[in-house]
Design a protein around this motif. Structure first.
Motif, short mmCIF file in Angstrom:
data_model
loop_
_atom_site.label_atom_id
_atom_site.label_comp_id
_atom_site.label_asym_id
_atom_site.label_seq_id
_atom_site.Cartn_x
_atom_site.Cartn_y
_atom_site.Cartn_z
N GLY A 17 0.82 -1.19 0.00
CA GLY A 17 0.00 0.00 0.00
C GLY A 17 0.86 1.24 0.00
O GLY A 17 2.07 1.17 -0.19
N LEU A 77 -1.28 5.47 4.54
CA LEU A 77 -2.26 4.78 5.39
C LEU A 77 -3.18 3.85 4.61
O LEU A 77 -3.91 3.07 5.20
CB LEU A 77 -3.10 5.80 6.15
CG LEU A 77 -2.31 6.76 7.05
CD1 LEU A 77 -3.25 7.74 7.73
CD2 LEU A 77 -1.49 6.00 8.08
N LYS A 78 -3.14 3.91 3.27
CA LYS A 78 -3.99 3.05 2.46
C LYS A 78 -3.33 1.68 2.30
O LYS A 78 -2.22 1.56 1.80
CB LYS A 78 -4.26 3.65 1.09
CG LYS A 78 -5.23 2.79 0.30
CD LYS A 78 -5.63 3.44 -1.00
CE LYS A 78 -6.61 2.55 -1.72
NZ LYS A 78 -6.11 2.14 -3.01
N SER A 92 -10.18 -1.72 12.04
CA SER A 92 -10.68 -1.48 10.68
C SER A 92 -11.02 -2.77 9.94
O SER A 92 -11.63 -2.71 8.89
CB SER A 92 -9.68 -0.66 9.86
OG SER A 92 -8.47 -1.35 9.69
N LYS A 127 -8.22 2.44 4.40
CA LYS A 127 -7.22 3.19 5.15
C LYS A 127 -7.20 2.70 6.59
O LYS A 127 -8.24 2.39 7.17
CB LYS A 127 -7.52 4.69 5.11
CG LYS A 127 -7.23 5.30 3.77
CD LYS A 127 -7.32 6.80 3.82
CE LYS A 127 -6.95 7.34 2.46
NZ LYS A 127 -6.93 8.80 2.44
N ASP A 136 -3.07 5.90 11.53
CA ASP A 136 -1.63 6.10 11.64
C ASP A 136 -1.13 5.47 12.95
O ASP A 136 -1.70 5.70 14.01
CB ASP A 136 -1.31 7.59 11.62
CG ASP A 136 0.17 7.86 11.44
OD1 ASP A 136 0.89 6.99 10.92
OD2 ASP A 136 0.62 8.96 11.83
N LYS A 141 2.24 6.98 7.94
CA LYS A 141 2.32 7.87 6.79
C LYS A 141 3.71 7.83 6.20
O LYS A 141 4.67 7.65 6.87
CB LYS A 141 2.02 9.31 7.18
CG LYS A 141 0.61 9.51 7.65
CD LYS A 141 0.43 10.97 7.98
CE LYS A 141 -0.81 11.19 8.77
NZ LYS A 141 -1.04 12.54 9.14
#
Length: 136
Positions: A55, A58-59, A86, A111, A114, A136
């Motif tokens: 990725g 954050l994605k 998540s 996402k 962080d 990040k």
């Protein structure tokens, strides 16, 4: 002396230019992290476990967990969980011969927070978690 200074200045300028373009490429290409724990030759069969995260920032585009055991054949299923809540993933049952590495996972496309962690492990050996930090 002047020739030496000119060459040194050119090297500095070239280095700065290369650094700038390398950073630009990092922002375009997906970033990835692979973190591993354990040892393929463990006598208990827990093997070497790795989490593979792809990725950018954050994605998280995809997340996979792998296992290799040189000690014995095995059958198990994998789990992946994000510490920020998540999401999670559970694989189907996987079987492998002694020296085969098996990798399971999913495309994610979400996402993560962080500083959160994503960890992967195999159900029969929950204490052998491989984790990577999302940042990040």
């Amino acid at each position: 002396m002047r020739k030496y200074l000119a060459v040194a200045a050119a090297a500095v300028l070239t280095g700065a230019a290369l650094t700038g373009s390398a950073q630009a490429a990092e922002n375009i290409e997906p970033m990835s992290a692979t973190k591993c724990t354990g040892n393929a030759g463990m006598t208990d069969g827990s093997g070497s476990v790795c989490i593979i995260v792809k990725g950018s920032g954050l994605k998280v585009d995809s997340v996979h967990v792998s296992k290799k055991s040189n000690n014995r054949a095995w059958t198990d299923y994998a789990r992946i969980e994000f510490s920020d809540g998540s999401g999670s993933y559970m694989s189907g049952t996987v079987s492998a011969a002694r020296t085969v590495t098996k990798t399971v996972g999913t495309n994610w496309g979400l996402k993560a927070a962080d500083g959160s962690k994503v960890c992967g492990w195999w159900a029969k050996f929950p204490n052998k978690k491989a984790c990577a930090t999302i940042h990040k």
